[in-house]
Scaffold this motif. Structure first.
Motif, short mmCIF file in Angstrom:
data_model
loop_
_atom_site.label_atom_id
_atom_site.label_comp_id
_atom_site.label_asym_id
_atom_site.label_seq_id
_atom_site.Cartn_x
_atom_site.Cartn_y
_atom_site.Cartn_z
N UNK A 1 0.66 -1.32 0.53
CA UNK A 1 0.51 0.20 -0.40
C UNK A 1 0.87 1.57 0.12
N UNK A 2 2.09 0.71 0.88
CA UNK A 2 2.64 2.33 0.72
C UNK A 2 2.77 1.98 0.10
N UNK A 3 3.83 1.42 -0.94
CA UNK A 3 4.84 1.63 -1.83
C UNK A 3 3.63 2.08 -3.31
N UNK A 4 3.09 2.27 -3.50
CA UNK A 4 1.50 2.56 -4.61
C UNK A 4 1.33 4.28 -3.98
N UNK A 5 1.75 4.29 -3.04
CA UNK A 5 0.86 5.92 -2.38
C UNK A 5 1.62 6.09 -3.14
N UNK A 6 3.77 6.29 -2.96
CA UNK A 6 5.15 6.46 -3.51
C UNK A 6 4.87 6.29 -5.14
N UNK A 7 4.33 5.24 -5.08
CA UNK A 7 4.56 5.83 -7.03
C UNK A 7 3.10 6.85 -7.53
N UNK A 8 2.11 6.86 -7.15
CA UNK A 8 0.99 7.41 -7.10
C UNK A 8 1.47 8.64 -7.32
N UNK A 9 2.26 9.51 -5.99
CA UNK A 9 3.08 10.85 -5.87
C UNK A 9 4.30 11.01 -7.17
N UNK A 10 4.45 9.81 -7.52
CA UNK A 10 5.96 10.17 -8.14
C UNK A 10 5.06 10.93 -9.51
N UNK A 11 4.00 9.75 -9.72
CA UNK A 11 3.00 10.38 -11.22
C UNK A 11 2.86 11.74 -10.82
N UNK A 12 2.21 12.12 -9.89
CA UNK A 12 1.56 12.68 -9.57
C UNK A 12 2.25 14.14 -9.94
N UNK A 13 3.89 13.82 -9.22
CA UNK A 13 5.15 15.29 -9.10
C UNK A 13 5.71 15.34 -10.30
#
Length: 138
Positions: A1-13
């Protein structure tokens, strides 16, 4: 779950798959950081350091780099070492800075050798080149 949050944040960034939304990315990175994700902590530090999605704040950047560095993140160790050697956030501590740069280099962050060489030569050390050679032989 946490890795998915980071991946999503990187996409947004980075604007992959849509608009670049650095403020939204910061919120997702902070969620992952709250769960102990060192990469997210590093990313928040970088956002503060660059004023990208968060207000430019070198003190906050150093705090986040320190949190990630303490969890073993090599590039956070590099950044923290540079901050401490330069006093970017007000705290000038070249001894601690060198230790963090050495830790980063030990993890394979090659840029740390350049930083160590630079700070050794800036301090007037005649052994700057020897220091880099010593580190490369480790």
């Amino acid at each position: 779950m946490v890795d998915a949050q980071v991946a999503f944040a990187e996409m947004l960034l980075n604007g992959r798959g849509g608009a670049c939304l650095p403020q939204a990315a910061a919120q997702w990175f902070k969620r992952a950081a709250a769960a102990g994700h060192a990469g997210a902590m590093f990313a928040i530090g970088a956002q503060y350091a660059n004023g990208q999605g968060l207000s430019f704040d070198p003190v906050a950047a150093q705090k986040w780099f320190a949190a990630a560095a303490e969890r073993g993140h090599g590039y956070a160790q590099l950044m923290l070492g540079g901050y401490l050697c330069n006093g970017r956030a007000g705290e000038h501590n070249p001894v601690a800075g060198r230790l963090w740069l050495e830790r980063a280099f030990a993890q394979g962050v090659q840029e740390a050798a350049n930083e160590l060489s630079y700070f050794a030569s800036k301090a007037g050390s005649a052994g700057a080149i020897g220091l880099v050679e010593e580190l490369r032989s480790v």
